[in-house]
Design a protein around this motif. Sequence first.
Motif, PDB file in Angstrom:
ATOM      1  N   VAL A 157       8.373  -2.554  50.709  1.00 56.23           N
ATOM      2  CA  VAL A 157       8.149  -3.732  49.862  1.00 56.23           C
ATOM      3  C   VAL A 157       6.658  -4.046  49.800  1.00 56.23           C
ATOM      4  O   VAL A 157       6.125  -4.388  48.742  1.00 56.23           O
ATOM      5  CB  VAL A 157       8.945  -4.946  50.380  1.00 56.23           C
ATOM      6  N   ASN A 158       5.971  -3.901  50.917  1.00 60.00           N
ATOM      7  CA  ASN A 158       4.528  -4.121  50.942  1.00 60.00           C
ATOM      8  C   ASN A 158       3.824  -3.166  49.984  1.00 60.00           C
ATOM      9  O   ASN A 158       2.912  -3.564  49.242  1.00 60.00           O
ATOM     10  CB  ASN A 158       4.008  -3.943  52.367  1.00 60.00           C
ATOM     11  N   VAL A 163       1.365  -2.203  44.443  1.00 61.86           N
ATOM     12  CA  VAL A 163       1.403  -1.622  43.097  1.00 61.86           C
ATOM     13  C   VAL A 163       1.342  -2.728  42.047  1.00 61.86           C
ATOM     14  O   VAL A 163       0.579  -2.656  41.068  1.00 61.86           O
ATOM     15  CB  VAL A 163       2.684  -0.777  42.916  1.00 61.86           C
ATOM     16  N   LEU A 164       2.144  -3.763  42.242  1.00 65.46           N
ATOM     17  CA  LEU A 164       2.176  -4.877  41.292  1.00 65.46           C
ATOM     18  C   LEU A 164       0.846  -5.628  41.281  1.00 65.46           C
ATOM     19  O   LEU A 164       0.354  -6.029  40.218  1.00 65.46           O
ATOM     20  CB  LEU A 164       3.322  -5.826  41.655  1.00 65.46           C
ATOM     21  N   ALA A 184      12.170 -10.411  35.221  1.00 68.64           N
ATOM     22  CA  ALA A 184      12.938  -9.579  36.148  1.00 68.64           C
ATOM     23  C   ALA A 184      12.294  -9.529  37.527  1.00 68.64           C
ATOM     24  O   ALA A 184      12.985  -9.536  38.553  1.00 68.64           O
ATOM     25  CB  ALA A 184      13.073  -8.167  35.580  1.00 68.64           C
ATOM     26  N   ILE A 185      10.982  -9.484  37.561  1.00 69.93           N
ATOM     27  CA  ILE A 185      10.266  -9.294  38.824  1.00 69.93           C
ATOM     28  C   ILE A 185      10.133 -10.593  39.614  1.00 69.93           C
ATOM     29  O   ILE A 185      10.265 -10.600  40.844  1.00 69.93           O
ATOM     30  CB  ILE A 185       8.868  -8.692  38.546  1.00 69.93           C
ATOM     31  N   TRP A 186       9.885 -11.695  38.921  1.00 72.32           N
ATOM     32  CA  TRP A 186       9.512 -12.945  39.594  1.00 72.32           C
ATOM     33  C   TRP A 186      10.523 -13.376  40.658  1.00 72.32           C
ATOM     34  O   TRP A 186      10.147 -13.728  41.783  1.00 72.32           O
ATOM     35  CB  TRP A 186       9.330 -14.058  38.560  1.00 72.32           C
ATOM     36  N   PRO A 203      -3.859 -11.091  45.974  1.00 72.15           N
ATOM     37  CA  PRO A 203      -4.369 -12.240  45.209  1.00 72.15           C
ATOM     38  C   PRO A 203      -3.970 -12.255  43.735  1.00 72.15           C
ATOM     39  O   PRO A 203      -3.703 -13.328  43.182  1.00 72.15           O
ATOM     40  CB  PRO A 203      -5.886 -12.124  45.370  1.00 72.15           C
ATOM     41  N   HIS A 204      -3.925 -11.092  43.082  1.00 73.28           N
ATOM     42  CA  HIS A 204      -3.553 -11.068  41.662  1.00 73.28           C
ATOM     43  C   HIS A 204      -2.067 -11.382  41.498  1.00 73.28           C
ATOM     44  O   HIS A 204      -1.677 -12.112  40.586  1.00 73.28           O
ATOM     45  CB  HIS A 204      -3.883  -9.704  41.052  1.00 73.28           C
ATOM     46  N   LEU A 205      -1.260 -10.837  42.389  1.00 72.38           N
ATOM     47  CA  LEU A 205       0.174 -11.129  42.384  1.00 72.38           C
ATOM     48  C   LEU A 205       0.406 -12.617  42.648  1.00 72.38           C
ATOM     49  O   LEU A 205       1.239 -13.251  41.994  1.00 72.38           O
ATOM     50  CB  LEU A 205       0.867 -10.268  43.439  1.00 72.38           C
TER      51      LEU A 205
END
Length: 253
Positions: A157-158, A163-164, A184-186, A203-205
């Motif tokens: 998951v990390n 990637v995200l 779907a992702i949120w 930080p971007h995620l």
Amino acid sequence: MADKKPSPSAKAKTTANKKQKPIDLYYWPTPNGWKVSIMLEECGLPYTLKPVNIGMGDQFKRGFLKIAPNNRMPAIVDPAGPGNKPISIFESGAILQYLGRKTGKFYPSNERARADVDQWLFWQMGGLGPMAGQAHHFRQYAPKKLPYAVKRYTDEVNRLYGVLNKQLRGKDFVTGRYSIADMAIWGWVVPYKNQGQKLEDFPHLKKWFERMGERPAVKRGFALGLDLRRGTLGDKTKEAAKARKILFNQRAK
């Protein structure tokens, strides 16, 4: 499964959708359920909530299996499907694509842009969702702690969060414009603590996650049915133990 009243977004009520028959939403408040409730709210489509209490085994009832043979929610029945005839759809990703095509919203018609959305939708369906689900299971619900399994899925998951995070660098949304991929992702990032993750490491995620959470339709879709849940699967109660027995280690019937 007790029906709830039709629940279109207050702002999204239009002359068109007032005349439209509500979509039946078979749902329970989980990351997969939130995808569809958020999409319905974003599109302003009228819908009737039909709770599927997965902890009580509603997903195995004969009537529901006719709609969703994989005994998983969410599912929908649209009385105004193709040819203005009813259609039932299971699998959250398929539902999002269908609603996107039906409304022309949040799912591009341009093939290049649509392919971009699709690949991130399937990234969630085949990657983030299953891996986060396994992390939840071995970190929260497994009767015995298995260090290898905990590390295996927490680390994966990390990796996926990484990637995200890279994809979101310089973007407000996953593919640039808000789409079903974001919806779907949120929901699968919502329980990040149970997955052993820290949003500060991405930080971007983190900015995207907070931006998504401020959308009114996301708030409404996320809140749908939360009052129906009683406790969590990890509780040390007879009810939680019964729910775990229903949900885990099922075999073909």
